[in-house]
Scaffold this motif. Structure first.
Motif, PDB file in Angstrom:
ATOM      1  N   VAL A  22       0.829  -1.106  -0.124  1.00  0.00           N
ATOM      2  CA  VAL A  22       0.098  -0.060   0.034  1.00  0.00           C
ATOM      3  C   VAL A  22       0.670   1.259  -0.041  1.00  0.00           C
ATOM      4  O   VAL A  22       0.412   2.337  -0.810  1.00  0.00           O
ATOM      5  CB  VAL A  22      -0.945   0.016   1.103  1.00  0.00           C
ATOM      6  CG1 VAL A  22      -1.574   1.336   1.294  1.00  0.00           C
ATOM      7  CG2 VAL A  22      -1.838  -1.113   1.045  1.00  0.00           C
ATOM      8  N   GLU A  23       1.858   1.118   0.841  1.00  0.00           N
ATOM      9  CA  GLU A  23       2.691   2.308   0.748  1.00  0.00           C
ATOM     10  C   GLU A  23       3.550   2.668  -0.371  1.00  0.00           C
ATOM     11  O   GLU A  23       3.592   3.827  -1.160  1.00  0.00           O
ATOM     12  CB  GLU A  23       3.947   2.143   1.912  1.00  0.00           C
ATOM     13  CG  GLU A  23       3.203   2.332   3.366  1.00  0.00           C
ATOM     14  CD  GLU A  23       4.640   1.786   4.177  1.00  0.00           C
ATOM     15  OE1 GLU A  23       5.661   1.691   3.802  1.00  0.00           O
ATOM     16  OE2 GLU A  23       4.157   1.753   5.630  1.00  0.00           O
ATOM     17  N   GLN A  24       3.907   1.561  -1.215  1.00  0.00           N
ATOM     18  CA  GLN A  24       4.506   1.644  -2.566  1.00  0.00           C
ATOM     19  C   GLN A  24       3.565   2.362  -3.458  1.00  0.00           C
ATOM     20  O   GLN A  24       3.754   3.243  -4.221  1.00  0.00           O
ATOM     21  CB  GLN A  24       4.980   0.213  -2.806  1.00  0.00           C
ATOM     22  CG  GLN A  24       6.303  -0.251  -2.058  1.00  0.00           C
ATOM     23  CD  GLN A  24       6.549  -1.674  -2.679  1.00  0.00           C
ATOM     24  OE1 GLN A  24       5.730  -2.264  -3.409  1.00  0.00           O
ATOM     25  NE2 GLN A  24       7.744  -2.037  -2.050  1.00  0.00           N
ATOM     26  N   LEU A  25       2.323   1.867  -3.466  1.00  0.00           N
ATOM     27  CA  LEU A  25       1.465   2.273  -4.408  1.00  0.00           C
ATOM     28  C   LEU A  25       0.942   3.443  -4.181  1.00  0.00           C
ATOM     29  O   LEU A  25       0.749   4.370  -4.954  1.00  0.00           O
ATOM     30  CB  LEU A  25       0.096   1.306  -4.347  1.00  0.00           C
ATOM     31  CG  LEU A  25       0.262  -0.072  -4.803  1.00  0.00           C
ATOM     32  CD1 LEU A  25      -0.834  -0.952  -4.513  1.00  0.00           C
ATOM     33  CD2 LEU A  25       0.290  -0.015  -6.429  1.00  0.00           C
ATOM     34  N   GLU A  26       0.893   3.878  -2.848  1.00  0.00           N
ATOM     35  CA  GLU A  26       0.477   5.225  -2.758  1.00  0.00           C
ATOM     36  C   GLU A  26       1.554   6.368  -2.845  1.00  0.00           C
ATOM     37  O   GLU A  26       1.524   7.626  -3.208  1.00  0.00           O
ATOM     38  CB  GLU A  26       0.037   5.509  -1.112  1.00  0.00           C
ATOM     39  CG  GLU A  26      -1.263   4.853  -0.683  1.00  0.00           C
ATOM     40  CD  GLU A  26      -1.617   4.975   0.725  1.00  0.00           C
ATOM     41  OE1 GLU A  26      -0.576   5.229   1.456  1.00  0.00           O
ATOM     42  OE2 GLU A  26      -2.655   4.647   0.855  1.00  0.00           O
ATOM     43  N   LEU A  36       0.269  -2.484 -11.016  1.00  0.00           N
ATOM     44  CA  LEU A  36      -0.459  -3.736 -11.607  1.00  0.00           C
ATOM     45  C   LEU A  36      -0.122  -4.902 -10.801  1.00  0.00           C
ATOM     46  O   LEU A  36      -1.138  -5.391 -10.174  1.00  0.00           O
ATOM     47  CB  LEU A  36      -0.750  -3.901 -12.967  1.00  0.00           C
ATOM     48  CG  LEU A  36      -1.558  -2.586 -13.773  1.00  0.00           C
ATOM     49  CD1 LEU A  36      -1.607  -3.081 -15.192  1.00  0.00           C
ATOM     50  CD2 LEU A  36      -3.067  -2.801 -13.183  1.00  0.00           C
ATOM     51  N   LYS A  37       1.065  -5.040 -10.860  1.00  0.00           N
ATOM     52  CA  LYS A  37       1.761  -6.343 -10.340  1.00  0.00           C
ATOM     53  C   LYS A  37       1.685  -6.273  -8.742  1.00  0.00           C
ATOM     54  O   LYS A  37       1.255  -7.344  -8.109  1.00  0.00           O
ATOM     55  CB  LYS A  37       3.249  -6.788 -10.688  1.00  0.00           C
ATOM     56  CG  LYS A  37       3.156  -7.038 -12.105  1.00  0.00           C
ATOM     57  CD  LYS A  37       4.738  -6.999 -12.205  1.00  0.00           C
ATOM     58  CE  LYS A  37       5.019  -7.493 -13.938  1.00  0.00           C
ATOM     59  NZ  LYS A  37       6.391  -7.772 -14.328  1.00  0.00           N
ATOM     60  N   GLN A  38       1.970  -5.140  -8.086  1.00  0.00           N
ATOM     61  CA  GLN A  38       1.613  -5.105  -6.791  1.00  0.00           C
ATOM     62  C   GLN A  38       0.327  -5.279  -6.285  1.00  0.00           C
ATOM     63  O   GLN A  38      -0.210  -5.660  -5.440  1.00  0.00           O
ATOM     64  CB  GLN A  38       2.312  -3.607  -5.974  1.00  0.00           C
ATOM     65  CG  GLN A  38       3.812  -3.582  -6.592  1.00  0.00           C
ATOM     66  CD  GLN A  38       4.512  -4.568  -5.681  1.00  0.00           C
ATOM     67  OE1 GLN A  38       4.455  -5.614  -5.806  1.00  0.00           O
ATOM     68  NE2 GLN A  38       5.564  -4.197  -4.914  1.00  0.00           N
TER      69      GLN A  38
END
Length: 79
Positions: A22-26, A36-38
């Motif tokens: 979530v941190e990476q996506l945010e 998309l992979k995450q």
């Protein structure tokens, strides 16, 4: 994620990995493909965590069911 890896991942580990995702996506720093992979991995982890929680809830319900005599534990007095 295959069936073997689902069995090997604890709830705490899956939740920690999900928080990291979530941190990476945010952060907005991932490419669309990486995002998309995450996201896909996040969905897998979410389903895994929900399954573990559902199983735990069933155990608690079985242990606390007053109508189920098999869940009753006799009280032993130590007088």
């Amino acid at each position: 994620m295959n069936d073997k890896s689902k069995q090997d991942v604890s709830f705490e580990h899956a939740l920690g990995e999900l928080e990291t995702l979530v941190e990476q996506l945010e952060s907005g720093e991932l490419s669309l493909d990486q995002s998309l992979k995450q996201f896909k991995r996040g969905v897998e982890l979410t389903r895994l965590c929900q399954g573990i929680l559902d199983q735990a809830q069933q155990v608690v319900e079985q242990l606390t069911d007053p109508d189920d005599e098999s869940s009753a534990i006799p009280f032993e007095s130590h007088d």
